[in-house]
Design an enzyme around this catalytic site. Structure first.
Site, PDB file in Angstrom:
ATOM      1  N   GLY A 265      -5.013  -3.630  -5.711  1.00  0.00           N
ATOM      2  CA  GLY A 265      -5.372  -2.384  -6.377  1.00  0.00           C
ATOM      3  C   GLY A 265      -5.559  -2.612  -7.867  1.00  0.00           C
ATOM      4  O   GLY A 265      -5.689  -3.770  -8.311  1.00  0.00           O
TER       5      GLY A 265
ATOM      6  N   THR B  29      -6.837   0.141  -1.889  1.00  0.00           N
ATOM      7  CA  THR B  29      -5.855   1.217  -2.088  1.00  0.00           C
ATOM      8  C   THR B  29      -6.174   2.388  -1.170  1.00  0.00           C
ATOM      9  O   THR B  29      -7.349   2.710  -0.969  1.00  0.00           O
ATOM     10  CB  THR B  29      -5.802   1.740  -3.543  1.00  0.00           C
ATOM     11  OG1 THR B  29      -4.942   2.893  -3.581  1.00  0.00           O
ATOM     12  CG2 THR B  29      -7.152   2.155  -4.093  1.00  0.00           C
TER      13      THR B  29
ATOM     14  N   ASP C 256      -5.523   5.261  -2.091  1.00  0.00           N
ATOM     15  CA  ASP C 256      -5.787   6.371  -3.016  1.00  0.00           C
ATOM     16  C   ASP C 256      -7.279   6.584  -3.298  1.00  0.00           C
ATOM     17  O   ASP C 256      -7.662   7.641  -3.794  1.00  0.00           O
ATOM     18  CB  ASP C 256      -5.074   6.139  -4.355  1.00  0.00           C
ATOM     19  CG  ASP C 256      -3.577   5.964  -4.192  1.00  0.00           C
ATOM     20  OD1 ASP C 256      -3.035   6.450  -3.187  1.00  0.00           O
ATOM     21  OD2 ASP C 256      -2.960   5.330  -5.069  1.00  0.00           O
TER      22      ASP C 256
ATOM     23  N   ARG D  92       7.914  26.075   4.402  1.00  0.00           N
ATOM     24  CA  ARG D  92       8.468  24.733   4.673  1.00  0.00           C
ATOM     25  C   ARG D  92       7.521  23.687   4.113  1.00  0.00           C
ATOM     26  O   ARG D  92       6.327  23.940   3.965  1.00  0.00           O
ATOM     27  CB  ARG D  92       8.603  24.501   6.185  1.00  0.00           C
ATOM     28  CG  ARG D  92       9.567  25.438   6.868  1.00  0.00           C
ATOM     29  CD  ARG D  92      11.009  25.051   6.592  1.00  0.00           C
ATOM     30  NE  ARG D  92      11.926  25.821   7.403  1.00  0.00           N
ATOM     31  CZ  ARG D  92      12.431  27.012   7.068  1.00  0.00           C
ATOM     32  NH1 ARG D  92      12.085  27.578   5.914  1.00  0.00           N
ATOM     33  NH2 ARG D  92      13.260  27.628   7.878  1.00  0.00           N
TER      34      ARG D  92
ATOM     35  N   GLN E 296       1.368   7.433   5.443  1.00  0.00           N
ATOM     36  CA  GLN E 296      -0.073   7.322   5.175  1.00  0.00           C
ATOM     37  C   GLN E 296      -0.535   5.888   4.968  1.00  0.00           C
ATOM     38  O   GLN E 296      -1.725   5.606   4.968  1.00  0.00           O
ATOM     39  CB  GLN E 296      -0.426   8.134   3.917  1.00  0.00           C
ATOM     40  CG  GLN E 296      -0.259   9.610   4.113  1.00  0.00           C
ATOM     41  CD  GLN E 296      -0.080  10.339   2.783  1.00  0.00           C
ATOM     42  OE1 GLN E 296      -1.000  10.919   2.261  1.00  0.00           O
ATOM     43  NE2 GLN E 296       1.129  10.304   2.237  1.00  0.00           N
TER      44      GLN E 296
HETATM   45  O1  F6P Z   1      -1.131   3.452  -4.658  1.00  0.00           O
HETATM   46  C1  F6P Z   1      -0.715   3.676  -3.356  1.00  0.00           C
HETATM   47  C2  F6P Z   1       0.494   4.569  -3.312  1.00  0.00           C
HETATM   48  O2  F6P Z   1       0.842   4.767  -1.958  1.00  0.00           O
HETATM   49  C3  F6P Z   1       0.359   5.886  -4.047  1.00  0.00           C
HETATM   50  O3  F6P Z   1      -0.386   6.835  -3.333  1.00  0.00           O
HETATM   51  C4  F6P Z   1       1.804   6.245  -4.247  1.00  0.00           C
HETATM   52  O4  F6P Z   1       1.953   7.113  -5.353  1.00  0.00           O
HETATM   53  C5  F6P Z   1       2.450   4.912  -4.505  1.00  0.00           C
HETATM   54  O5  F6P Z   1       1.601   3.937  -3.949  1.00  0.00           O
HETATM   55  C6  F6P Z   1       3.838   4.756  -3.915  1.00  0.00           C
HETATM   56  O6  F6P Z   1       4.361   3.535  -4.294  1.00  0.00           O
HETATM   57  P1  F6P Z   1       5.676   2.903  -3.645  1.00  0.00           P
HETATM   58  O7  F6P Z   1       5.289   2.265  -2.350  1.00  0.00           O
HETATM   59  O8  F6P Z   1       6.132   1.912  -4.648  1.00  0.00           O
HETATM   60  O9  F6P Z   1       6.656   4.011  -3.417  1.00  0.00           O
END
Ligand code: F6P
Length: 362
Positions: free
Chosen positions: A116, A139, A141, A280, A288
């Site tokens: 990434g 990524t 994201d 909730r 994900q």
């Molecule tokens: O960049 C990918 C991601 O899953 C983001 O969506 C999320 O904010 C972050 O990584 C979470 O990181 P970690 O696995 O360190 O909790």
């Protein structure tokens, strides 16, 4: 004649499709060019601490559909600022020279970096220092510059969409507001796509700061229309107008220390207190990123991985395989390190969503 040799590493947060890229790179290298392939363990961590292994054809066979990364990964190993724990203290050291020495020891013609923005920022620095590198952007994201889309995004969207579909039925049965919080850091791609695919009534993304009044108005309007439930899809990086993001954790020895999470709890409390409707929340988190990639991501990963080998053949070092429309192209790696590629607020999907009555909280 010495056998041609390359190495592969995967760095940063794991992402469905990484193994499919590793497989494509390694198989293409072995089958077409008879190269030797070395797998670096845990991203740059492996190059700092001399951890790698030879990847045989059998190691990369049967991994197309496997989640995670067989190479392992790390989002805490920036060789230019490597955190070393000394008692309670964390000290930073530049170990880039050791990494370069290790790369030399490997006698490879190129290092393939799957990563990434963080990993590719580091990779570009090494490229500038003379290390032959090609990259594949990665990524869930979908927030990297230089490519229209990243592999892993489609899988994350489909997991989030399934979750939204599932909470839909329980929201309906209980006449509740259900909030689904998705990942994405400071970009709202996952929330936007899964929110539209799952028919979210309210979609909150970082690019459009929300007003809680607008969110509540939408829920009340729906109630008046006889829809006694509402689905809110919120990106972990969403923030109220004039307010700030909700931070879940600070990871001290990570180059990017902030971990977002928890905005759905803040929203849920406000919605329940103001409307009196039971609310909730579900935070999807790392679900994900897990499991098998979708067919779309497997195809994309295969195309990107084989392109990486084309780049090596063309000696186009310093470039990454990227998506432009329906083509796979070559783009300078430095593009990916330029910070987050956000959702444009006039994105056509936002326009379509608004046209079908979706509220963006503005
Ligand atoms: O960049 C990918 C991601 O899953 C983001 O969506 C999320 O904010 C972050 O990584 C979470 O990181 P970690 O696995 O360190 O909790």
């Amino acid at each position: 004649m010495m056998k041609r040799s390359i190495a592969i590493l995967s760095g940063g947060g794991d992402c469905p499709g990484t193994n499919a890229v590793t497989r494509a790179v390694a198989k293409n290298a072995i089958i077409k060019y008879g190269m030797q392939v070395i797998g670096i363990e845990d991203g740059y961590e492996g190059l700092i601490n001399s951890r790698w292994r030879k990847l045989h054809y059998s190691d990369v066979s049967g991994i197309l559909t496997v989640g995670g990364t067989i190479l392992g990964t790390s989002n805490k190993s920036d060789p230019f600022r490597y955190g070393i724990e000394k008692g309670n203290k964390l000290e930073y050291k530049d170990v880039s020279k050791e990494v370069i020495a290790n790369i030399k020891k490997l006698a490879i013609e190129c290092l393939v970096c799957i990563g990434g923005d963080g990993t590719l920022f580091v990779s570009n620095k090494f490229h500038k220092m003379g290390v032959p590198i090609v990259a594949v952007p990665k990524t869930i994201d979908n927030d990297l510059h230089g490519t229209d889309v990243t592999f892993g995004f489609d899988t994350a969207v489909s997991i989030a969409t399934e979750a939204i579909d599932r909470v839909h039925t329980t929201a309906q049965s209980h006449h509740r507001v259900m909030i689904v919080e998705v990942m994405g850091r400071t970009a709202g791609w996952i929330a936007l796509y899964s929110g539209v695919a799952g028919g979210g009534d309210i979609i909150l993304i970082p690019e459009i700061p929300y007003s809680i009044e607008s969110v509540i108005r939408k829920i009340k309007d729906r109630n008046r229309m006889g829809k006694r439930f509402s689905i809110v899809v919120v990106s972990e990086g969403a923030k109220p107008k004039g307010g700030d993001v909700v931070i879940r954790q600070i990871v001290k020895n990570s180059p990017e220390q902030v971990r977002l999470g928890g905005v759905s709890f803040v929203l849920g409390k406000q919605i329940e207190e103001t409307t009196g409707i039971e609310t909730r929340q579900v935070i999807l988190g790392h679900l994900q990123r897990g499991g098998t990639p979708t067919p779309t991501d497997r195809v994309l990963a295969t195309r990107l991985g084989t392109k990486a080998i084309d780049l090596i053949q063309a000696r186009q070092f310093g470039y990454m395989a990227a998506v432009s429309g329906s083509d796979i192209t070559a783009v300078p790696i430095e593009e990916a390190g330029k910070g987050a590629r956000n959702v444009p607020v006039n994105h056509p999907l936002i326009t379509s969503a608004r046209a079908v009555g979706t509220c963006f909280g503005d």
